[in-house]
Scaffold this active site. Structure first.
Site, PDB file in Angstrom:
ATOM      1  N   ARG A  70      -7.936 -13.553  23.715  1.00  0.00           N
ATOM      2  CA  ARG A  70      -8.530 -12.295  23.267  1.00  0.00           C
ATOM      3  C   ARG A  70      -9.339 -11.684  24.407  1.00  0.00           C
ATOM      4  O   ARG A  70      -9.827 -12.376  25.292  1.00  0.00           O
ATOM      5  CB  ARG A  70      -9.456 -12.547  22.067  1.00  0.00           C
ATOM      6  CG  ARG A  70      -8.710 -12.793  20.767  1.00  0.00           C
ATOM      7  CD  ARG A  70      -9.679 -12.932  19.600  1.00  0.00           C
ATOM      8  NE  ARG A  70     -10.436 -14.161  19.669  1.00  0.00           N
ATOM      9  CZ  ARG A  70     -11.676 -14.265  20.112  1.00  0.00           C
ATOM     10  NH1 ARG A  70     -12.339 -13.192  20.509  1.00  0.00           N
ATOM     11  NH2 ARG A  70     -12.291 -15.428  20.156  1.00  0.00           N
ATOM     12  N   TYR A 198      -0.843 -11.111  23.108  1.00  0.00           N
ATOM     13  CA  TYR A 198      -1.533 -12.328  22.660  1.00  0.00           C
ATOM     14  C   TYR A 198      -1.961 -12.204  21.192  1.00  0.00           C
ATOM     15  O   TYR A 198      -2.460 -11.152  20.756  1.00  0.00           O
ATOM     16  CB  TYR A 198      -2.766 -12.607  23.543  1.00  0.00           C
ATOM     17  CG  TYR A 198      -3.588 -13.720  22.961  1.00  0.00           C
ATOM     18  CD1 TYR A 198      -3.147 -15.043  23.040  1.00  0.00           C
ATOM     19  CD2 TYR A 198      -4.764 -13.465  22.248  1.00  0.00           C
ATOM     20  CE1 TYR A 198      -3.864 -16.078  22.444  1.00  0.00           C
ATOM     21  CE2 TYR A 198      -5.482 -14.492  21.662  1.00  0.00           C
ATOM     22  CZ  TYR A 198      -5.029 -15.793  21.765  1.00  0.00           C
ATOM     23  OH  TYR A 198      -5.728 -16.805  21.165  1.00  0.00           O
ATOM     24  N   LYS A 207      -7.274 -10.895  13.394  1.00  0.00           N
ATOM     25  CA  LYS A 207      -8.668 -10.565  13.735  1.00  0.00           C
ATOM     26  C   LYS A 207      -8.974  -9.088  13.473  1.00  0.00           C
ATOM     27  O   LYS A 207     -10.053  -8.745  12.996  1.00  0.00           O
ATOM     28  CB  LYS A 207      -8.947 -10.898  15.200  1.00  0.00           C
ATOM     29  CG  LYS A 207      -8.682 -12.336  15.568  1.00  0.00           C
ATOM     30  CD  LYS A 207      -9.503 -13.280  14.736  1.00  0.00           C
ATOM     31  CE  LYS A 207      -9.338 -14.725  15.211  1.00  0.00           C
ATOM     32  NZ  LYS A 207     -10.153 -15.647  14.429  1.00  0.00           N
ATOM     33  N   HIS A 227     -15.258 -15.463   9.367  1.00  0.00           N
ATOM     34  CA  HIS A 227     -14.500 -16.308  10.295  1.00  0.00           C
ATOM     35  C   HIS A 227     -14.724 -17.768   9.883  1.00  0.00           C
ATOM     36  O   HIS A 227     -15.448 -18.503  10.561  1.00  0.00           O
ATOM     37  CB  HIS A 227     -15.019 -16.032  11.717  1.00  0.00           C
ATOM     38  CG  HIS A 227     -14.175 -16.614  12.807  1.00  0.00           C
ATOM     39  ND1 HIS A 227     -14.665 -16.895  14.066  1.00  0.00           N
ATOM     40  CD2 HIS A 227     -12.860 -16.948  12.851  1.00  0.00           C
ATOM     41  CE1 HIS A 227     -13.703 -17.374  14.829  1.00  0.00           C
ATOM     42  NE2 HIS A 227     -12.596 -17.422  14.116  1.00  0.00           N
ATOM     43  N   SER A 249     -14.457 -19.700  17.713  1.00  0.00           N
ATOM     44  CA  SER A 249     -13.071 -19.999  18.089  1.00  0.00           C
ATOM     45  C   SER A 249     -12.997 -21.290  18.913  1.00  0.00           C
ATOM     46  O   SER A 249     -13.840 -21.516  19.784  1.00  0.00           O
ATOM     47  CB  SER A 249     -12.516 -18.852  18.938  1.00  0.00           C
ATOM     48  OG  SER A 249     -12.779 -17.628  18.298  1.00  0.00           O
ATOM     49  N   CYS A 251     -13.510 -24.378  18.143  1.00  0.00           N
ATOM     50  CA  CYS A 251     -14.581 -25.357  17.928  1.00  0.00           C
ATOM     51  C   CYS A 251     -14.240 -26.310  16.793  1.00  0.00           C
ATOM     52  O   CYS A 251     -15.127 -26.931  16.199  1.00  0.00           O
ATOM     53  CB  CYS A 251     -15.906 -24.662  17.639  1.00  0.00           C
ATOM     54  SG  CYS A 251     -16.640 -23.892  19.093  1.00  0.00           S
ATOM     55  N   ASP A 278      -9.101 -20.408   9.299  1.00  0.00           N
ATOM     56  CA  ASP A 278      -9.693 -19.423  10.224  1.00  0.00           C
ATOM     57  C   ASP A 278     -10.430 -18.277   9.541  1.00  0.00           C
ATOM     58  O   ASP A 278     -11.422 -17.799  10.058  1.00  0.00           O
ATOM     59  CB  ASP A 278      -8.585 -18.844  11.124  1.00  0.00           C
ATOM     60  CG  ASP A 278      -9.133 -18.100  12.327  1.00  0.00           C
ATOM     61  OD1 ASP A 278     -10.098 -18.593  12.941  1.00  0.00           O
ATOM     62  OD2 ASP A 278      -8.616 -17.009  12.644  1.00  0.00           O
ATOM     63  N   ARG A 368      -1.161 -22.156  21.990  1.00  0.00           N
ATOM     64  CA  ARG A 368      -1.235 -22.073  20.530  1.00  0.00           C
ATOM     65  C   ARG A 368       0.063 -22.520  19.868  1.00  0.00           C
ATOM     66  O   ARG A 368       1.135 -22.474  20.480  1.00  0.00           O
ATOM     67  CB  ARG A 368      -1.493 -20.619  20.114  1.00  0.00           C
ATOM     68  CG  ARG A 368      -2.806 -20.048  20.626  1.00  0.00           C
ATOM     69  CD  ARG A 368      -3.948 -20.487  19.767  1.00  0.00           C
ATOM     70  NE  ARG A 368      -5.232 -20.004  20.251  1.00  0.00           N
ATOM     71  CZ  ARG A 368      -6.261 -19.716  19.443  1.00  0.00           C
ATOM     72  NH1 ARG A 368      -6.144 -19.845  18.139  1.00  0.00           N
ATOM     73  NH2 ARG A 368      -7.415 -19.337  19.944  1.00  0.00           N
TER      74      ARG A 368
HETATM   75  C1  OXD Z   1      -9.703 -17.110  17.511  1.00  0.00           C
HETATM   76  C2  OXD Z   1      -8.463 -17.438  16.786  1.00  0.00           C
HETATM   77  O1  OXD Z   1      -9.648 -16.742  18.692  1.00  0.00           O
HETATM   78  O2  OXD Z   1      -8.557 -17.836  15.618  1.00  0.00           O
HETATM   79  O3  OXD Z   1     -10.775 -17.200  16.891  1.00  0.00           O
HETATM   80  O4  OXD Z   1      -7.359 -17.282  17.340  1.00  0.00           O
HETATM   81 MN    MN Z   2     -10.564 -17.721  14.868  1.00  0.00          MN
END
Ligand code: OXD
Ligand code: MN
Length: 583
Positions: A70, A198, A207, A227, A249, A251, A278, A368
């Site tokens: 991002r 991306y 998002k 989130h 993100s 974590c 998420d 990913r």
């Molecule tokens: C983020 C995702 O970047 O979930 O938070 O992809």
């Molecule tokens: Mn996320």
């Protein structure tokens, strides 16, 4: 098409006039359509087939090397008043935002196909769900949106019924970082994204819609778009508590949402059910509790670090029908990443070059997988319940190498909102920029809140009203380090011990001591049986560092003051109360 779709048809025509595609394709979400798109992407090299024996129907995509995460510095919220976007967002006026984006979109689809993707965020028949339409020139985006959302004919039928939808316009453009912007127009329920393929920048349901635009809608309509992962924790008596947890993100949300309990717990009958990893939309039900749905239908998870030890459920989920982006591959074309720990070796790195650890890791740190939630062994049938699940506890957490103990409980809702608002965490590879820098990331929403954080905190506080039966609020830190720089807490499956304490607090059966920062377990209040925790680990994970917290509260105070007069007085009073009680 019916007149209820006139607005949609008109918008598609307007976009086609601007972008000038060679063809327009309305996506129905069918297998035939998907097969044709995949075949096309295989033919032009967008997708590379992975080992069919070990990973049936799975694909590797290598992105442009400058397009791997991002881009927060290129992400804007366009409101008439700058103060409505707040200091937490980059801002542009809607007139300037549209002008800048439309200049980029002008003629950008010549030679390309324009895909129209109707999608629904959330179970197709849920009153909590919302629909959108993404226009894109990227077949990779179509294939990913098909996994991540309820996409196609059923969503179009709901849009026709409701007559309203979020409009998202996307083009990969030239993938030039200097011609890349992600802009949101919350008052028009519109998103424009140019120059990136991306996930977080291009799969607009995720998002852009489900967090930035939805947070704005949620404020207006009295709900929350967060989130957060959602999990169900089933105890040996067969009762399930649902927990929503916000971590920044990369974590560990996916790992926690799919946790497999340690052996003794498993044998006793504990079980974790996955609702989402998420995003969480929740609103008060008639009984005053908060009810939550996962608006997504798939996982867009971080691959590196995913292993049989850290997340066996994720590994099982991605054995087939998965898209891998920017991972390495073995000599026999199996996906590979750092931390997979499966005894294999990479042959080729994420840029398609022979693997050389001196050059770069095999997988990009933000590589990913995209996969349907239905493939996850712990996916809960309740994830499809249109009413959502009742939330018993909200958990906040960040990456904090020092100061912050393993877990504590907020005294009440207002304190809980302050705990969320003052969250800090070290940055990760999920966003472009420096990794490992501690920053404030309120409710893990710093990159995703579509309006002024001061108003967002006020919105959170407003849920504490007559008749509300709000969840208890907690804070966890799996990432505390010792003097040797190593993590003190084993994490992963053993996080269940902390979840057990949290649920015990909800039920009134687990003990805690009162400290100025909230209610903390003593070592005796949490089951540490079978863990090898040294003296330092025990004192740092369960201790309270008065001098450290004094400085932290001061820093939280000045952070909140930076929001100026819009910051809720109740939040400042709560900060002052805690600062005073620390002494
Ligand atoms: C983020 C995702 O970047 O979930 O938070 O992809
Ligand atoms: Mn996320």
């Amino acid at each position: 098409m019916s007149s209820r779709l006139d607005a949609l048809n008109q918008w598609v025509l307007d976009v086609a006039r601007l972008t000038r595609p060679d063809a327009i394709h309305w996506c129905d979400g069918s297998d035939t359509e998907n097969d044709a798109l995949i075949a096309r992407m295989q033919a032009d090299g967008t997708l590379i087939k992975l080992n069919e024996r070990t990973h049936p129907d799975s694909w590797l995509h290598r992105s442009h090397p400058d397009d791997v995460a991002r881009v927060e510095h290129l992400t804007f919220v366009c409101t008439s008043e700058q103060d409505d976007a707040g200091p937490n967002n980059h801002w542009m006026s809607p007139v300037d935002g549209h002008a800048q984006m439309d200049a980029l979109f002008d003629g950008c689809m010549v030679g390309r196909t324009l895909y129209v993707i109707p999608y629904c965020m959330g179970p197709i028949d849920s009153p909590l769900s919302r629909c959108g339409v993404e226009i894109t020139d990227s077949p990779y985006v179509v294939a990913n949106m098909r996994i991540m959302t309820r996409m196609g004919a059923a969503a179009l039928a709901r849009i026709e019924r409701e007559g309203s939808f979020v409009k998202g316009l996307h083009s990969t453009g030239e993938l030039d970082p200097d011609r890349r912007f992600i802009m949101h127009f919350p008052d028009e329920l519109t998103i424009k994204s140019y120059g990136s393929g991306y996930g977080g920048n291009a799969l607009l349901g995720k998002k852009c819609h489900a967090l930035r635009i939805a947070s704005h809608q949620a404020r207006k309509e009295g709900w929350l778009a967060e989130h957060m992962l959602i999990l169900g924790l089933e105890n040996p008596q067969g009762q399930t508590h649902y927990i929503a947890a916000a971590f920044p993100s990369a974590c560990g949300k996916t790992n926690l949402a799919m946790l497999i309990p340690p052996e003794g717990y498993r044998e006793a009958g504990w079980r974790v059910w996955t609702i989402g990893d998420d995003i969480c939309w929740m609103r008060p039900g008639e009984d005053g509790r908060l009810y939550a749905i996962n608006p997504e239908a798939g996982f867009f998870g971080v691959a590196p670090g995913t292993s049989e030890k850290s997340n066996p459920n994720a590994l099982a989920t991605i054995q087939h029908d998965a898209i891998f982006t920017n991972v390495g591959v073995t000599a026999d074309n199996q996906p590979w990443w750092e931390g997979i720990d499966n005894g294999q070796q990479p042959a080729t790195d994420w840029r398609g070059e022979p693997y050389d650890p001196a050059m770069r890791p095999a997988a990009h740190p933000n590589a990913r997988f995209t996969v349907s939630a239905k493939q996850c062994p712990s996916y809960s049938p309740m994830a499809e319940d249109p009413q959502g699940v009742p939330i018993s506890a909200i958990v906040f957490g960040g990456r904090r190498a020092s100061l912050v103990p393993l877990v504590f409980e907020a005294r009440d809702w207002t304190h809980g909102v302050l705990v969320g608002a003052s969250m800090g965490s070290e940055t990760t590879a999920a966003a472009a920029g420096q990794v490992g820098v501690m920053r404030r990331d309120p409710m893990a929403m710093k990159p995703f809140c579509g309006y002024n954080f001061a108003d967002y905190f006020a919105h959170w506080l407003s849920f504490d009203r007559d008749g509300a039966k709000l969840p208890k609020v907690f804070h966890v830190n799996w990432f505390r380090k010792g003097s040797d720089g190593k993590f003190l807490w084993p994490g992963f499956g053993d996080n269940l011990r902390v979840l057990e304490w949290i649920v015990g607090r909800v039920e009134g059966t687990a003990g805690a001591v009162d400290t100025p920062i909230g209610l903390q377990p003593t070592e005796g209040d949490i089951n540490l049986g079978g863990l090898d925790l040294g003296e330092e680990a025990r004192s740092l994970l369960f201790g309270f560092d008065r001098a450290g917290w004094q400085a932290e509260l001061e820093s939280i105070g000045s952070y909140l003051e930076d929001y100026g007069p819009r910051i809720p007085v109740a939040l400042m009073e709560e900060q002052a109360r805690i600062a005073k009680s620390i002494g």
